[in-house]
Motif scaffolding. Structure first.
Motif, short mmCIF file in Angstrom:
data_model
loop_
_atom_site.label_atom_id
_atom_site.label_comp_id
_atom_site.label_asym_id
_atom_site.label_seq_id
_atom_site.Cartn_x
_atom_site.Cartn_y
_atom_site.Cartn_z
N GLU A 76 0.47 44.29 36.85
CA GLU A 76 -0.63 45.11 37.36
C GLU A 76 -1.87 44.99 36.48
O GLU A 76 -3.00 44.99 36.98
N ARG A 79 -3.47 41.80 37.38
CA ARG A 79 -4.02 41.93 38.74
C ARG A 79 -5.36 42.66 38.73
O ARG A 79 -6.30 42.29 39.43
N TYR A 80 -5.46 43.73 37.94
CA TYR A 80 -6.68 44.53 37.89
C TYR A 80 -7.60 44.15 36.74
O TYR A 80 -8.53 44.87 36.41
#
Length: 93
Positions: A76, A79-80
């Motif tokens: 995550e 991803r961000y």
């Protein structure tokens, strides 16, 4: 040495669990991470030193849960586009 670290971890774990019992709210992410780190340490210690097979299995399952959580945090974070140092601070090591 190692005995001092174990003693410090045991005291820290005791303190953190006391905070939880006194009504600590789970939205305090820093305290949550510290509690998980203490549990992680105690889990590793139990897996290494316990002579009770059931305790080893239970703690091993808990340690696997932490590993999955770490993997999710890494994925995550990438991803961000969170900076690596910030992702590292979220990992339970």
């Amino acid at each position: 040495g190692a005995n001092v670290r174990e003693s410090d971890q045991a005291i820290k774990y005791s303190y953190l669990t006391h905070k939880v019992r006194q009504g600590w709210k789970s939205d305090d992410q820093e305290l949550s991470i510290e509690l998980d780190r203490s549990r992680n340490y105690m889990g590793h210690r139990t897996v290494r030193l316990s002579t009770t097979p059931m305790m080893v299995v239970i703690n091993f399952m808990y340690l696997l849960e932490i590993e999955v959580s770490n993997i999710i945090n890494i994925i995550e974070g990438i991803r961000y586009q969170i900076p690596p140092d910030e992702i590292r601070s979220l990992l339970i090591l």
